[in-house]
Enzyme design. Structure first.
Site, mmCIF file in Angstrom:
data_model
loop_
_atom_site.group_PDB
_atom_site.id
_atom_site.type_symbol
_atom_site.label_atom_id
_atom_site.label_comp_id
_atom_site.label_asym_id
_atom_site.label_seq_id
_atom_site.Cartn_x
_atom_site.Cartn_y
_atom_site.Cartn_z
ATOM 1 N N HIS A 196 19.102 15.798 72.993
ATOM 2 C CA HIS A 196 19.073 16.286 74.374
ATOM 3 C C HIS A 196 17.902 15.679 75.143
ATOM 4 C CE1 HIS A 196 21.907 19.313 72.768
ATOM 5 N NE2 HIS A 196 22.431 19.145 73.957
ATOM 6 N N HIS A 200 20.930 10.971 76.889
ATOM 7 C CA HIS A 200 22.153 11.792 76.904
ATOM 8 C C HIS A 200 22.561 12.073 78.356
ATOM 9 C CE1 HIS A 200 24.993 15.066 76.402
ATOM 10 N NE2 HIS A 200 24.156 15.926 76.974
ATOM 11 N N HIS A 236 22.107 18.129 84.099
ATOM 12 C CA HIS A 236 22.755 19.263 83.431
ATOM 13 C C HIS A 236 22.002 19.793 82.203
ATOM 14 C CE1 HIS A 236 24.127 16.407 80.438
ATOM 15 N NE2 HIS A 236 24.498 17.427 79.699
ATOM 16 N N ASP A 237 21.101 19.003 81.615
ATOM 17 C CA ASP A 237 20.321 19.484 80.460
ATOM 18 C C ASP A 237 18.824 19.388 80.743
ATOM 19 O OD1 ASP A 237 22.116 20.415 78.524
ATOM 20 O OD2 ASP A 237 22.572 18.391 77.808
ATOM 21 N N ASP A 346 30.222 15.912 79.099
ATOM 22 C CA ASP A 346 29.147 16.428 78.256
ATOM 23 C C ASP A 346 29.457 16.308 76.764
ATOM 24 O OD1 ASP A 346 26.704 17.611 77.722
ATOM 25 O OD2 ASP A 346 27.455 19.657 77.917
#
Ligand code: ZN
Length: 472
Positions: A196, A200, A236-237, A346
Site C-alpha cells: 500500500h 499501488h 484512495h489509499d 483497486d
C-alpha cells in the site's frame, strides 16, 4: 512533509474524548457485510476485511499512534527494512528528497509549462515519456515507469492524465497547485509499505484510466466524473498505515475510535485527501458548493473500496445488470459505475499479465505476513491469512481470486463486454492456473481439493469471527 497534521485538522470537528463504539455482541455484522456461515464468499470477504492490508507496521513519529496495552513503539518496527540495506536506502531517500526539492524549487520559481514531463526531459530521458504514450495499455508496467521517474510515478502519471483529458484547462486548475497537490499526495503514501504505497496508487490510477476509456464510460462520463475518478484513484489509499482495520481496532488506535470501527481506513484516506485539497487550495477558485460536492463525491468513491462492503456493491451491480436499468444519463448511475470502476481498478492485480501480477501478489502477501509476525511477536491473535507458517502466496491468491476478484470481474465484463474485459478475464484464469500449479492441494478441482480449499478458508474465517466478537 506530512499531511497528517492537516488531516487531523480536518478531522477535528469529530471532537475530543475518543470513545470506542462497540457493536452489539450479538451482531454478526461489521462494516456492511453480514456473515452467513454458509456463504463462503461472504466469509472470505470478511476475512479479507481483516487481512487485506498487512505490512511493516509503521506509524510515523508525528502520527498519533496509540497502542496502550501493547506498550509497543511501532516506529521501531521498521527496523527490518532499515537494517537490510540501510545505507543505500537512506541514500535513495535523500536522492528522492533532492528530486522533490528540485521539483518544488522549480515550481516556486513559477515556471510551469504545459508539458508535464519537462523536468523528466531534463533530468532523465524520453523513456518515461515513451511509456506515457501507451498509458492506456493494459500491459503498462508501472514498476518500470516508477523506476524511470525515480519513484515519482504517481505524480507524473496523474499529472499526465489530468492534462491529457484537458481537465487542467477545463477546470482552470492552477498548474503549480496541481503539482503541489500531487507531490503531497505521493509523499503521504508510505513507501515502506510493501504494497500500500504510491506505486499501488499509480497502478490503480492507470487502471482507472483504462476503464474510463471503455466505450460505455467514454460515451457517457462528464469531465467532472473523469476528474473525480482520477483523483479518487490517486488518493484512495492515502496515508495507509500498512495494517488493516481489525489491527487498528485491537490496538486501540485513535483512528478506529474516530471512525467508530467502520470503514476506518477508507474514511481516513478520504479525509486525508480532503486535507490536501484544502491545504493546496486546488479548487478554491470554484464556487463553495462545487468544491464541497467534489469532496463529498470523492468520499463516496473512496469509501466504496472498503472490501468488507464488496457484496453490497456487487449485488446492486448484478441487479442493475439483470434488470438492464443502468441509465448513464443519470448522474447517480454514472457515479455508481465510477464506484464499480474504482473497485475493479483497486483489485485488478490478478487480471494483469503474469509478470506484473506476480509481483503484486508477492508484495501484498509480504504485508500480510509482516502483520502476522508482529501479532505473533506481541502475542496477539494472528489475523487470518497473515500467518506465514499456515499460508502461502499461492493459497492466499487463489482464495482472493476465487471469492473476490472473479465475481466482480465477471459482472464488470457483463456491463462492459469489450476486448479489455476479455483480456482481464483471460489473465485472471491464467494467473490462477499458475498459482494453482504451485499449490495443487488447495486448488485441485476434485472434491477432495474443494474441501481442502473450503477448510483453508473456513478455519481462519472462524478465527476472524471470534476475533470480531471479541472486538465488538
Ligand atoms: Zn488500494
Amino acid at each position: 512533509m506530512s499531511g497528517c497534521a492537516d488531516a487531523a485538522r480536518v478531522l477535528s470537528p469529530y471532537g475530543h474524548g475518543w470513545v470506542v463504539c462497540h457493536a452489539p455482541l450479538s451482531s454478526l455484522r461489521r462494516g456492511a457485510i453480514s456473515y452467513d456461515s454458509s456463504d463462503q464468499t461472504a466469509l472470505y470477504i470478511r476475512m479479507l476485511g481483516d487481512v487485506r492490508v498487512r505490512s511493516q507496521v509503521g506509524f510515523e513519529p508525528e502520527r498519533r499512534g496509540s497502542h496502550p496495552y501493547l506498550g509497543v513503539d511501532f516506529r521501531t518496527l521498521h527496523s527490518r527494512a532499515e537494517s537490510a540495506g540501510s545505507i543505500p536506502a537512506r541514500r535513495i531517500r535523500r536522492l528522492f528528497s533532492f528530486q522533490r526539492h528540485l521539483l518544488s524549487s522549480r515550481l516556486l520559481r513559477g515556471a510551469p509549462h504545459l508539458n508535464p514531463l519537462h523536468i523528466l526531459d531534463e533530468d532523465y530521458c524520453g523513456q518515461a515519456k515513451c511509456m506515457l504514450e501507451k498509458v492506456g495499455s493494459w500491459n503498462f508496467d508501472i514498476f518500470l515507469f516508477d523506476r524511470l521517474t525515480n519513484g515519482n510515478s504517481l505524480v507524473f502519471l496523474t499529472f499526465h492524465l489530468l492534462n491529457q483529458y484537458g481537465l487542467i484547462e477545463l477546470f482552470q486548475l492552477d498548474m503549480v497547485k496541481v503539482r503541489r497537490f500531487l507531490v503531497l499526495v505521493q509523499e503521504d503514501y508510505h513507501n515502506q509499505n510493501p504494497y500500500h504505497n504510491a506505486v499501488h496508487a499509480a497502478d490503480v490510477t492507470q487502471a482507472m484510466h483504462c476503464y474510463l476509456r471503455e466505450p460505455k464510460l467514454a460515451q457517457s462520463l462528464t469531465s467532472f466524473d473523469i476528474l473525480l475518478g482520477l483523483l479518487a484513484a490517486a488518493t484512495h489509499d492515502l496515508d495507509h498505515p500498512g495494517v488493516n482495520q481489525p489491527f487498528l481496532i485491537k490496538t486501540n488506535h485513535y483512528l478506529a475510535a474516530l471512525y467508530r470501527n467502520t470503514s476506518v481506513l477508507e474514511n481516513h484516506h478520504w479525509r486525508s485527501a480532503v486535507g490536501l485539497l484544502r491545504e493546496t487550495d486546488l479548487f478554491s477558485h470554484l464556487p463553495a458548493e462545487d468544491s464541497l460536492s467534489i469532496e463529498r463525491q470523492l468520499g463516496s468513491l473512496i469509501l466504496a473500496t472498503d472490501i468488507s462492503r464488496q457484496n453490497d456493491y456487487l449485488s446492486r451491480f448484478r441487479t442493475h445488470l439483470d434488470e438492464n436499468d443502468l441509465c448513464l444519463g443519470h448522474s447517480t448511475h454514472r457515479h455508481f459505475v465510477l464506484q464499480m470502476a474504482l473497485k475493479c481498478a483497486d483489485i485488478c492485480n490478478p487480471c494483469r499479465p503474469w509478470e506484473l501480477s506476480k509481483q503484486w501478489s508477492e508484495k501484498v502477501t509480504e504485508e500480510f505476513f509482516h502483520q502476522g509476525d508482529i501479532e505473533k511477536k506481541h502475542k496477539l491473535e494472528i489475523s487470518p491469512l497473515c500467518d506465514s507458517e499456515a499460508n502461502t502466496i499461492a493459497s492466499v491468491q487463489i482464495g482472493f481470486m476465487t471469492y473476490v476478484v472473479e465475481p466482480l470481474f465477471a459482472e464488470w465484463a457483463r456491463f462492459s463486454d469489450t476486448r479489455l474485459s476479455q483480456t482481464m478475464l483471460g489473465h485472471l484464469g491464467l494467473n490462477k492456473a499458475s498459482w494453482s500449479a504451485m499449490e495443487p492441494e488447495v486448488s485441485g478441482s476434485s472434491e477432495e481439493g474443494e474441501s481442502e480449499s473450503a477448510r483453508a478458508t473456513e478455519e481462519p474465517s472462524s478465527r476472524a469471527l471470534s476475533q470480531g466478537s471479541q472486538e465488538s
